[in-house]
Design an enzyme around this catalytic site. Structure first.
Site, PDB file in Angstrom:
ATOM      1  CG  HIS A  13      -1.832   1.170   1.302  1.00  0.00           C
ATOM      2  ND1 HIS A  13      -3.170   1.029   1.559  1.00  0.00           N
ATOM      3  CD2 HIS A  13      -1.647   2.510   1.131  1.00  0.00           C
ATOM      4  CE1 HIS A  13      -3.758   2.213   1.547  1.00  0.00           C
ATOM      5  NE2 HIS A  13      -2.842   3.137   1.295  1.00  0.00           N
ATOM      6  CG  HIS A  15      -0.933   7.192  -1.153  1.00  0.00           C
ATOM      7  ND1 HIS A  15      -2.194   7.339  -1.687  1.00  0.00           N
ATOM      8  CD2 HIS A  15      -1.092   6.513   0.020  1.00  0.00           C
ATOM      9  CE1 HIS A  15      -3.072   6.773  -0.872  1.00  0.00           C
ATOM     10  NE2 HIS A  15      -2.433   6.263   0.172  1.00  0.00           N
ATOM     11  CG  ASN A  41      -5.111   8.681  -3.261  1.00  0.00           C
ATOM     12  OD1 ASN A  41      -4.071   8.143  -3.642  1.00  0.00           O
ATOM     13  ND2 ASN A  41      -5.208   9.293  -2.089  1.00  0.00           N
ATOM     14  CE  LYS A  99      -7.914   2.335  -0.333  1.00  0.00           C
ATOM     15  NZ  LYS A  99      -6.772   3.189  -0.070  1.00  0.00           N
ATOM     16  CG  HIS A 136      -9.687   4.944   3.780  1.00  0.00           C
ATOM     17  ND1 HIS A 136      -8.454   5.538   3.872  1.00  0.00           N
ATOM     18  CD2 HIS A 136     -10.409   5.427   4.822  1.00  0.00           C
ATOM     19  CE1 HIS A 136      -8.444   6.351   4.918  1.00  0.00           C
ATOM     20  NE2 HIS A 136      -9.614   6.302   5.513  1.00  0.00           N
ATOM     21  CG  HIS A 174      -4.691   2.538   6.049  1.00  0.00           C
ATOM     22  ND1 HIS A 174      -6.027   2.559   6.356  1.00  0.00           N
ATOM     23  CD2 HIS A 174      -4.571   3.161   4.859  1.00  0.00           C
ATOM     24  CE1 HIS A 174      -6.673   3.187   5.393  1.00  0.00           C
ATOM     25  NE2 HIS A 174      -5.825   3.553   4.465  1.00  0.00           N
ATOM     26  CG  LEU A 219      -7.268  11.011   7.914  1.00  0.00           C
ATOM     27  CD1 LEU A 219      -8.115  11.785   6.930  1.00  0.00           C
ATOM     28  CD2 LEU A 219      -7.969  10.931   9.276  1.00  0.00           C
ATOM     29  CG  ASP A 247      -1.508   4.986   3.933  1.00  0.00           C
ATOM     30  OD1 ASP A 247      -1.623   5.283   2.733  1.00  0.00           O
ATOM     31  OD2 ASP A 247      -2.251   5.442   4.819  1.00  0.00           O
ATOM     32  CB  ALA A 263      -4.656  13.017   6.155  1.00  0.00           C
TER      33      ALA A 263
HETATM   34  O1  DOR Z   1      -3.239   9.737   5.614  1.00  0.00           O
HETATM   35  C1  DOR Z   1      -3.606   9.371   4.514  1.00  0.00           C
HETATM   36  N1  DOR Z   1      -3.088   9.892   3.384  1.00  0.00           N
HETATM   37  N2  DOR Z   1      -4.560   8.452   4.440  1.00  0.00           N
HETATM   38  C2  DOR Z   1      -5.112   8.113   3.268  1.00  0.00           C
HETATM   39  O2  DOR Z   1      -5.985   7.296   3.277  1.00  0.00           O
HETATM   40  C3  DOR Z   1      -4.712   8.793   2.011  1.00  0.00           C
HETATM   41  C4  DOR Z   1      -3.361   9.320   2.110  1.00  0.00           C
HETATM   42  C5  DOR Z   1      -3.003  10.294   1.007  1.00  0.00           C
HETATM   43  O3  DOR Z   1      -3.296  10.014  -0.159  1.00  0.00           O
HETATM   44  O4  DOR Z   1      -2.399  11.325   1.307  1.00  0.00           O
HETATM   45 ZN    ZN Z   2      -3.293   5.105   1.608  1.00  0.00          ZN
END
Ligand code: DOR
Ligand code: ZN
Length: 343
Positions: A13, A15, A41, A99, A136, A174, A219, A247, A263
């Site tokens: 997981h 980003h 995302n 997702k 999520h 997460h 988050l 994450d 977040a």
């Molecule tokens: O803290 C987070 N950041 N939680 C998520 O689910 C998305 C992620 C983000 O894309 O920044």
């Molecule tokens: Zn994530």
């Protein structure tokens, strides 16, 4: 000096964004991990196989030449997702999961799903094609306390999804609570979970006691100590339902150090080292390799890696930031010591 050699881990997981941030963060992941599940995302989100192909091409171009890293692509579920796109994804060689973001739950989730029952026909199609659903798991009800949103999601939406689609492979992403861990433990082998380094290492005091520390804000939000202990127990138990997913979620420093900060914790700079610290604190370093390198690939039905990495027990100080003045990213534990290092 103490060393630890592991089969090369995968990050189930992450980003990595696109554009300049992608170029800044990806080399860190490509250095440590064989593969990574890439979150969709972006703005706009990656919703089709063709978009995932284009995004994969951009990622491949950012991988350092000496790395054999492979990105594993995912698609973002929306109420507009076509049933035919699920078939196309299943038939592709590079899309590995879908997702589900509850609409408004987190960063770039506005295209997510407000009423999950509205996409049950899509979940049935995922089940039919045996494509994993990555969730999520937080409710978005604004009256629900932010510390209770995962627990409430597990009790309401997740229980119903698992009951209605008993053969759907699900990763509850997460996990942050005892409630989520217990749910995953009780569910069948089709339900698994990823655990981040920040949720293993820190409780909410790191975020809130003695001042607000925005680089610990992600988050689902970091919870109280008893939940952290449940996560450590799950991760170090040797149960294949729990595996590594950082994450790592980079944001520009000024957007986190802000009156309304974003977040996400950036952890790719020291991912496996942070997990090694957490496992060492639990006296469970012998359980790290399976959590980091075996259970995720087994769940996704991909071959385990064969190359290895070696960690050495040596202390280094995390830089204050990575990138440039224009693309500045503050990492987890910036300016602090970490006691393991990849060699
Ligand atoms: O803290 C987070 N950041 N939680 C998520 O689910 C998305 C992620 C983000 O894309 O920044
Ligand atoms: Zn994530």
């Amino acid at each position: 000096m103490k060393t630890l050699t592991l089969i090369k881990p995968d990050d189930w997981h992450i980003h990595v964004r696109n554009g300049a941030i992608l170029k800044t963060v990806l080399p860190h992941t490509a250095k440590q991990f064989g593969r990574a599940i890439i979150m969709p995302n972006l703005k706009p989100p990656v919703t089709t196989v063709d978009q995932a192909q284009a995004y994969k091409t951009e990622i491949m171009a950012a991988i350092p030449v000496d790395s054999e890293f492979t990105p594993l692509m995912t698609l973002y579920l929306t109420t507009q997702t076509e049933l035919s796109e699920i078939k196309k994804a299943a038939e592709s060689s590079f899309v590995h999961a879908f997702k589900l973001y509850p609409a408004g739950a987190t960063t770039n989730s506005d295209s997510g799903v407000a009423d999950i029952s509205a996409i049950y026909p899509l979940l049935a199609e995922l089940e039919k094609y045996d494509l994993p659903l990555l969730i999520h798991g937080e409710v978005t009800d604004p009256t629900c306390d932010i510390f209770d949103r995962e627990q409430r999601f597990v009790e309401s939406s997740l229980t119903e999804i698992v009951n209605k689609f008993p053969n759907l492979r699900i990763v509850l992403e997460h996990v942050t609570t005892t409630d989520a861990v217990d749910f995953v433990l009780k569910a069948g082998p089709q339900v698994a979970a990823t655990i981040t380094p920040q949720h293993l290492l820190f409780n909410r005091n790191a975020l809130l006691a003695g001042g607000i520390r925005p680089h610990y804000y992600c988050l689902p939000i970091i919870k109280r100590e008893s939940h952290r202990q449940s996560l450590v127990n799950a991760a170090t138990s040797g149960n294949p339902k729990f595996f590594l997913g950082t994450d790592s979620a980079p944001h520009l420093t000024h957007t986190k150090e802000n009156a309304c900060g974003c977040a996400g914790c950036f952890s790719a700079h020291a991912a496996i080292e942070l997990y090694a610290e957490a496992f060492e604190q639990a006296d469970a370093l012998d359980k790290l390799e399976a959590f980091a390198s075996f259970y995720g690939s087994d769940f996704y039905r991909l071959p385990r890696n064969t190359a290895t990495i070696t960690l050495q027990q040596s202390t280094w100080t995390v830089p204050a930031s990575y990138g440039t003045d224009e693309v500045k990213i503050t990492p987890l534990k910036a300016g602090e010591e970490i006691h393991w290092k990849i060699i």
